[in-house]
Design a protein around this motif. Structure first.
Motif, PDB file in Angstrom:
ATOM      1  N   MET A  46       0.918  -7.438 -14.740  1.00  0.00           N
ATOM      2  CA  MET A  46       0.358  -7.445 -13.786  1.00  0.00           C
ATOM      3  C   MET A  46       1.073  -6.726 -12.910  1.00  0.00           C
ATOM      4  O   MET A  46       0.515  -6.139 -11.949  1.00  0.00           O
ATOM      5  CB  MET A  46       0.166  -9.047 -13.475  1.00  0.00           C
ATOM      6  CG  MET A  46      -0.455  -9.964 -14.527  1.00  0.00           C
ATOM      7  SD  MET A  46      -0.463 -11.648 -14.197  1.00  0.00           S
ATOM      8  CE  MET A  46      -1.202 -11.665 -12.574  1.00  0.00           C
ATOM      9  N   ALA A  47       2.205  -6.995 -12.682  1.00  0.00           N
ATOM     10  CA  ALA A  47       3.006  -6.211 -11.616  1.00  0.00           C
ATOM     11  C   ALA A  47       2.684  -4.516 -11.832  1.00  0.00           C
ATOM     12  O   ALA A  47       2.638  -4.022 -10.699  1.00  0.00           O
ATOM     13  CB  ALA A  47       4.615  -6.258 -11.861  1.00  0.00           C
ATOM     14  N   GLU A  51       0.709  -2.631  -8.862  1.00  0.00           N
ATOM     15  CA  GLU A  51       1.289  -1.538  -8.067  1.00  0.00           C
ATOM     16  C   GLU A  51       0.479  -0.352  -8.254  1.00  0.00           C
ATOM     17  O   GLU A  51       0.237   0.430  -7.108  1.00  0.00           O
ATOM     18  CB  GLU A  51       2.803  -1.357  -8.565  1.00  0.00           C
ATOM     19  CG  GLU A  51       3.589  -0.232  -7.855  1.00  0.00           C
ATOM     20  CD  GLU A  51       4.929  -0.038  -8.267  1.00  0.00           C
ATOM     21  OE1 GLU A  51       5.764  -0.464  -7.530  1.00  0.00           O
ATOM     22  OE2 GLU A  51       5.201   0.424  -9.344  1.00  0.00           O
ATOM     23  N   TYR A  52      -0.373  -0.060  -9.481  1.00  0.00           N
ATOM     24  CA  TYR A  52      -1.032   0.799  -9.738  1.00  0.00           C
ATOM     25  C   TYR A  52      -2.247   0.898  -8.696  1.00  0.00           C
ATOM     26  O   TYR A  52      -2.607   2.179  -8.183  1.00  0.00           O
ATOM     27  CB  TYR A  52      -1.612   1.066 -11.148  1.00  0.00           C
ATOM     28  CG  TYR A  52      -2.545   2.211 -11.513  1.00  0.00           C
ATOM     29  CD1 TYR A  52      -1.719   3.496 -11.759  1.00  0.00           C
ATOM     30  CD2 TYR A  52      -3.716   1.970 -11.280  1.00  0.00           C
ATOM     31  CE1 TYR A  52      -2.746   4.488 -11.794  1.00  0.00           C
ATOM     32  CE2 TYR A  52      -4.573   3.224 -11.902  1.00  0.00           C
ATOM     33  CZ  TYR A  52      -4.059   4.480 -12.094  1.00  0.00           C
ATOM     34  OH  TYR A  52      -4.841   5.375 -12.206  1.00  0.00           O
ATOM     35  N   GLY A  54      -2.311  -0.606  -5.863  1.00  0.00           N
ATOM     36  CA  GLY A  54      -1.944  -0.617  -4.470  1.00  0.00           C
ATOM     37  C   GLY A  54      -1.803  -2.008  -3.873  1.00  0.00           C
ATOM     38  O   GLY A  54      -1.809  -2.022  -2.609  1.00  0.00           O
ATOM     39  N   LEU A  55      -1.900  -2.878  -4.633  1.00  0.00           N
ATOM     40  CA  LEU A  55      -2.174  -4.477  -4.184  1.00  0.00           C
ATOM     41  C   LEU A  55      -0.666  -5.147  -3.829  1.00  0.00           C
ATOM     42  O   LEU A  55      -0.699  -5.629  -2.761  1.00  0.00           O
ATOM     43  CB  LEU A  55      -2.734  -5.125  -5.496  1.00  0.00           C
ATOM     44  CG  LEU A  55      -3.086  -6.527  -4.879  1.00  0.00           C
ATOM     45  CD1 LEU A  55      -4.171  -6.670  -3.666  1.00  0.00           C
ATOM     46  CD2 LEU A  55      -3.717  -7.522  -5.838  1.00  0.00           C
ATOM     47  N   MET A  56       0.311  -4.513  -4.348  1.00  0.00           N
ATOM     48  CA  MET A  56       1.844  -5.039  -4.203  1.00  0.00           C
ATOM     49  C   MET A  56       2.671  -4.289  -4.932  1.00  0.00           C
ATOM     50  O   MET A  56       2.350  -3.399  -5.839  1.00  0.00           O
ATOM     51  CB  MET A  56       1.921  -6.599  -4.337  1.00  0.00           C
ATOM     52  CG  MET A  56       1.792  -6.868  -5.890  1.00  0.00           C
ATOM     53  SD  MET A  56       2.097  -8.577  -6.351  1.00  0.00           S
ATOM     54  CE  MET A  56       0.912  -9.552  -5.414  1.00  0.00           C
ATOM     55  N   LYS A  57       4.047  -4.304  -4.636  1.00  0.00           N
ATOM     56  CA  LYS A  57       5.079  -3.519  -5.368  1.00  0.00           C
ATOM     57  C   LYS A  57       5.385  -4.365  -6.570  1.00  0.00           C
ATOM     58  O   LYS A  57       5.044  -5.390  -6.734  1.00  0.00           O
ATOM     59  CB  LYS A  57       6.311  -3.468  -4.250  1.00  0.00           C
ATOM     60  CG  LYS A  57       6.114  -2.606  -3.095  1.00  0.00           C
ATOM     61  CD  LYS A  57       7.333  -2.555  -2.398  1.00  0.00           C
ATOM     62  CE  LYS A  57       7.109  -1.510  -1.292  1.00  0.00           C
ATOM     63  NZ  LYS A  57       8.517  -1.304  -0.315  1.00  0.00           N
ATOM     64  N   TYR A  58       5.826  -3.432  -7.370  1.00  0.00           N
ATOM     65  CA  TYR A  58       6.131  -3.889  -8.810  1.00  0.00           C
ATOM     66  C   TYR A  58       6.916  -5.224  -8.874  1.00  0.00           C
ATOM     67  O   TYR A  58       6.693  -6.042  -9.490  1.00  0.00           O
ATOM     68  CB  TYR A  58       6.986  -2.922  -9.743  1.00  0.00           C
ATOM     69  CG  TYR A  58       7.229  -3.275 -11.156  1.00  0.00           C
ATOM     70  CD1 TYR A  58       6.279  -3.300 -11.989  1.00  0.00           C
ATOM     71  CD2 TYR A  58       8.462  -3.659 -11.372  1.00  0.00           C
ATOM     72  CE1 TYR A  58       6.526  -3.639 -13.330  1.00  0.00           C
ATOM     73  CE2 TYR A  58       8.681  -4.475 -12.637  1.00  0.00           C
ATOM     74  CZ  TYR A  58       7.755  -3.906 -13.623  1.00  0.00           C
ATOM     75  OH  TYR A  58       8.242  -4.486 -14.956  1.00  0.00           O
ATOM     76  N   GLU A  59       8.235  -5.161  -7.983  1.00  0.00           N
ATOM     77  CA  GLU A  59       9.180  -6.378  -7.997  1.00  0.00           C
ATOM     78  C   GLU A  59       8.530  -7.553  -7.267  1.00  0.00           C
ATOM     79  O   GLU A  59       8.991  -8.678  -7.386  1.00  0.00           O
ATOM     80  CB  GLU A  59      10.223  -5.792  -7.260  1.00  0.00           C
ATOM     81  CG  GLU A  59      10.185  -5.588  -5.697  1.00  0.00           C
ATOM     82  CD  GLU A  59       9.745  -4.222  -5.407  1.00  0.00           C
ATOM     83  OE1 GLU A  59      10.090  -3.853  -4.422  1.00  0.00           O
ATOM     84  OE2 GLU A  59       9.244  -3.584  -6.307  1.00  0.00           O
ATOM     85  N   ASP A  60       7.331  -7.691  -6.434  1.00  0.00           N
ATOM     86  CA  ASP A  60       6.884  -8.754  -5.698  1.00  0.00           C
ATOM     87  C   ASP A  60       6.418  -9.894  -6.518  1.00  0.00           C
ATOM     88  O   ASP A  60       6.932 -11.032  -6.197  1.00  0.00           O
ATOM     89  CB  ASP A  60       5.692  -8.077  -4.842  1.00  0.00           C
ATOM     90  CG  ASP A  60       6.029  -7.268  -3.602  1.00  0.00           C
ATOM     91  OD1 ASP A  60       7.323  -7.449  -3.351  1.00  0.00           O
ATOM     92  OD2 ASP A  60       5.359  -6.703  -2.791  1.00  0.00           O
ATOM     93  N   ILE A  61       5.942  -9.826  -7.489  1.00  0.00           N
ATOM     94  CA  ILE A  61       5.479 -10.716  -8.495  1.00  0.00           C
ATOM     95  C   ILE A  61       6.831 -11.674  -9.026  1.00  0.00           C
ATOM     96  O   ILE A  61       6.776 -12.828  -9.018  1.00  0.00           O
ATOM     97  CB  ILE A  61       4.628 -10.322  -9.773  1.00  0.00           C
ATOM     98  CG1 ILE A  61       3.184  -9.945  -9.306  1.00  0.00           C
ATOM     99  CG2 ILE A  61       4.757 -11.304 -10.689  1.00  0.00           C
ATOM    100  CD1 ILE A  61       2.215  -9.520 -10.476  1.00  0.00           C
TER     101      ILE A  61
END
Length: 401
Positions: A46-47, A51-52, A54-61
């Protein structure tokens, strides 16, 4: 509504596919590990997706999940827990309530989390530090160092050094009735990295040489030069900790540039001028034969990544880059490794190098172990393996600190 249902179905299919993915048979409590592994892989999937698009950065989840497990500094009948600051860095103190006629030992705890996640206030770490303080009648200092990517290398290292140097002052040790001859630095995963680097610095600093009696490293990551060690290959997909997840998160300590993790995944990230350093991490020289198996050593491709990242050549990021003369002065050392862990071989190489220069090392290798087990010692997922690791570490402290 149809879109939401479709997303839910896709998520369930993803989770189930990970649950039924193959896992080594000798892992303890295998179905619990499968559940944790599936959650970790689903989060990573999901991360990457979020990120792909543009919803959130990889680390945010991962940051969101880790924040759910934070505790507050609540004292109990045995331990007083205090939030304070040492040298302007947040720390959490665990102080035994019972009176002691003698000065107490101290353990300085550095948490893991790939330099990006975690806190010494995470529930499992809070449990560990309470248990340590109570079992050993010891003062425990948990360090909440600054996290990447907001605070890149060497921020975490510098925070740990600042806290420890502050704590080692005579007036501070006296305030908490700590025996200056019985101090240990301990960390797990990237906390083990920081433990190794900080201990190297202090033991090679004339002002602090001999001030640390022991260091304890739990499944540490100790180098970023070669990402194709046998354990990296064998456990590239985990369980729990995958090679790709580790690289994507840990790279944020160096840079947010996506070119670096992409190069590291191909083992093409080191510059030509790093060639002389590979003698320190050449697994074919340092791994015990049983871990080499049928793997063939090949040197990483050098000079392909055009961007320059000086941190990759720095022993404050990769403590295995320290020379033999720098390692000779290190204190009593405990290293715990787990068989089913992509970081396994980092610890095994360090053990060989330390023993080669005469450092006294105790090594516990958990054949059924997985990376991160120490973080699963309370609900919702409880692993007996986590308690096993904790008890081995505590037993060593009781006997050596």
């Amino acid at each position: 509504m149809e879109v939401k249902i479709l997303c839910l179905v896709l998520l369930c299919v993803t989770v189930l596919s990970y649950i039924y993915a193959p896992i080594p048979d000798n892992i303890e409590e295998i179905w619990k590990v499968k559940a944790v592994d599936s959650v970790a892989k689903t989060c990573a999937f999901m991360a990457t997706l979020f990120e792909y698009i543009g919803l959130m950065k990889y680390e945010d989840i991962f940051l969101t999940l880790s924040s759910l497990h934070l505790t507050k500094p609540v004292s109990d009948e045995n331990i007083t827990v205090i939030d304070t600051k040492f040298s302007d860095i947040p720390v959490c103190l665990y102080l035994p309530k019972k009176k002691s006629e003698i000065l107490r030992p101290a353990i300085i705890f550095i948490h893991g989390g790939a330099f990006v996640l975690g806190s010494c206030k995470a529930a499992a770490y809070d449990d560990l530090n309470r248990w340590t303080a109570n079992k050993l009648d010891a003062v425990v200092v948990g360090i909440d160092y600054r996290l990447a990517p907001q605070y890149p290398f060497p921020a975490a290292f510098e925070d740990c050094v600042s806290v420890i140097k502050f704590f080692l002052q005579e007036k501070v040790l006296a305030k908490y009735r700590v025996d200056p001859t019985r101090i240990c630095i301990m960390g797990d995963s990237s906390g083990g990295t920081l433990t190794a680097t900080v201990t190297q610095l202090l033991q090679n600093d004339p002002k602090f040489k001999g001030r640390i009696k022991a260091q304890a490293l739990i499944y540490p990551g100790l180098q970023s030069l070669d990402t194709s060690l046998p354990s990296h290959r064998e456990y590239a997909h985990g369980p729990i900790l995958s090679r790709e997840m580790t690289i994507k998160l840990a790279c944020l300590y160096v840079t947010e540039d996506k070119a670096l993790p992409q190069a590291i995944l191909k083992n093409e990230h080191m510059p030509e001028e790093s060639r002389h350093l590979f003698k320190f991490v050449n697994w074919s020289d340092f791994l015990p034969e049983k871990y080499k198996k049928n793997h063939v050593y090949t040197e990483p491709v050098l000079g392909k990544l055009k961007a320059s990242y000086p941190a990759l050549l720095d022993s404050r990021l990769s403590p295995l880059l320290a020379s033999d003369s720098q390692l000779q002065s290190l204190p009593l050392t405990y290293i715990l490794t787990c068989e089913h862990d992509p970081l396994r071989d980092d610890g095994l190489i360090y053990i060989s190098r330390l023993r080669n220069v005469g450092v006294q090392v105790t090594h516990d290798h958990i054949e059924e172990g997985v990376h991160g087990a120490l973080s699963f010692t309370r609900g919702p997922v409880f692993l007996d393996l986590g308690l096993k690791l904790r008890d081995k570490y505590i037993t060593w402290l009781e006997e050596n600190l």
